[in-house]
Design a protein around this motif. Structure first.
Motif: not given
Length: 321
Positions: A227-229, A260-268, A273-275, A304-306
């Motif tokens: 995916a691409v953002v 993705f929304l979870f990552g968005t609300l976590s300010d990632w 967020r894509l991961r 997430l951090d790989a």
């Protein structure tokens, strides 16, 4: 409705899947479950630890009670789901055969199709951070289209998330041009490149971005490729998908949106967020259920951090859930 992070609005129905092999006209035993795009997102978000709510309408019938209780079992707030005394709960059937799992809907005149702008009057949006909907709802009826237009054009202090969720059978006698209108008004949009090609005749991510320049955060899904953002005027960010032993693809898009929304609300960051989306989608791909067991927390945290090489070498199997 109590304070929630994400409010998801859309129809969920009783779902029947074959419990034995064979063409649908010969199958005798079926398993009843429930299914709906927006409630899937709400359920995934609740499992991830966010406060989510699902808003819709069901009939005053056994299927409606099953739908509400199933979604509530994931920890989703269902207190604003209306019970329609006149219209039935919709249902759909997966008619599995050699070509895959085609779906047949029985939702015309359903309780959810009776939703309208009035349905918004009962919602307390104070404290809600994101409202998530999809392109399914405006196809259900004129009143549902009015609901969506009211939500998307009225004053708001929340982030609007919109998943195209193209369902061609629902648009057979309706005008799908409204989907561009809604996507352009949303803050976060999810669209599959294959969907965009079918609806708008454009499948390249950059072309989709040119088609929807007003959308702040546009996520173009490329299936098994990744995916691409596109976000504001920043350079697009691409993240490959994980290698997964796929059991069934249905529901993976909803899981991706939730991650993705979870990552968005976590300010990632966009890449993280894509991961998060890919990891949540992987958990859905490993099961026949729309919301299956989560991947191990240790694996998710590590991925997430790989590094890019570690991500590319990862392989998600059914043994992990």
């Amino acid at each position: 409705m109590g304070t929630v992070d994400v409010l998801c609005l859309g129809e969920t129905m009783a779902l029947f899947v074959p419990a034995e092999p064979g063409p649908p006209d010969e199958v005798v035993t079926w398993t009843r479950t429930v299914g709906g795009a927006e409630s899937n997102v709400a359920s995934h978000l609740a499992v991830l630890g966010l406060r989510s709510a699902w808003v819709s309408a069901v009939g005053d019938d056994a299927f409606g009670r099953a739908v509400v209780s199933t979604i509530a079992s994931f920890g989703v707030d269902v207190s604003c789901v209306a019970v329609d005394p006149y219209r039935p709960t919709g249902l759909y059937v997966k008619e599995s055969d050699a070509s895959g799992s085609p779906v047949r809907y029985y939702r015309t005149g359903s309780a959810a199709s009776g939703m309208s702008p009035v349905s918004l009057d009962a919602l307390a949006l104070d404290g809600v951070r994101v409202v998530h909907t999809s392109g399914i709802t405006p196809a259900l009826s004129d009143s549902c289209l009015d609901l969506m237009r009211t939500l998307f054009t009225g004053p708001r202090d929340v982030t609007l998330s919109f998943d195209l969720n193209w369902r061609p059978r629902l648009w057979a006698d309706r005008d799908p041009s409204v989907l561009r209108e809604l996507a352009s008004a949303a803050d976060v949009v999810f669209v599959g490149a294959d969907e965009a090609d079918l609806v708008w005749g454009i499948g390249e991510p950059a072309a989709i971005r040119e088609f929807l320049p007003e959308t702040h955060t546009l996520v173009v899904k490329l299936g098994a490729q990744g995916a691409v953002v596109f976000e504001g005027t920043a350079e697009p960010v691409y993240q490959p998908a994980l290698e997964v032993d796929v059991v069934e693809p249905v529901g993976a898009g909803d899981a991706f949106a939730a991650g993705f929304l979870f990552g968005t609300l976590s300010d990632w960051s966009p890449r993280r967020r894509l991961r998060a989306g890919h990891l949540r989608a992987a958990s859905s791909l490993l099961t026949h259920h729309d919301v299956g067991p989560s991947l191990p927390v240790s694996f998710v945290s590590a991925m997430l951090d790989a590094s890019d090489d570690e991500w590319a070498a990862a392989h998600v199997t059914t043994d992990m859930t």
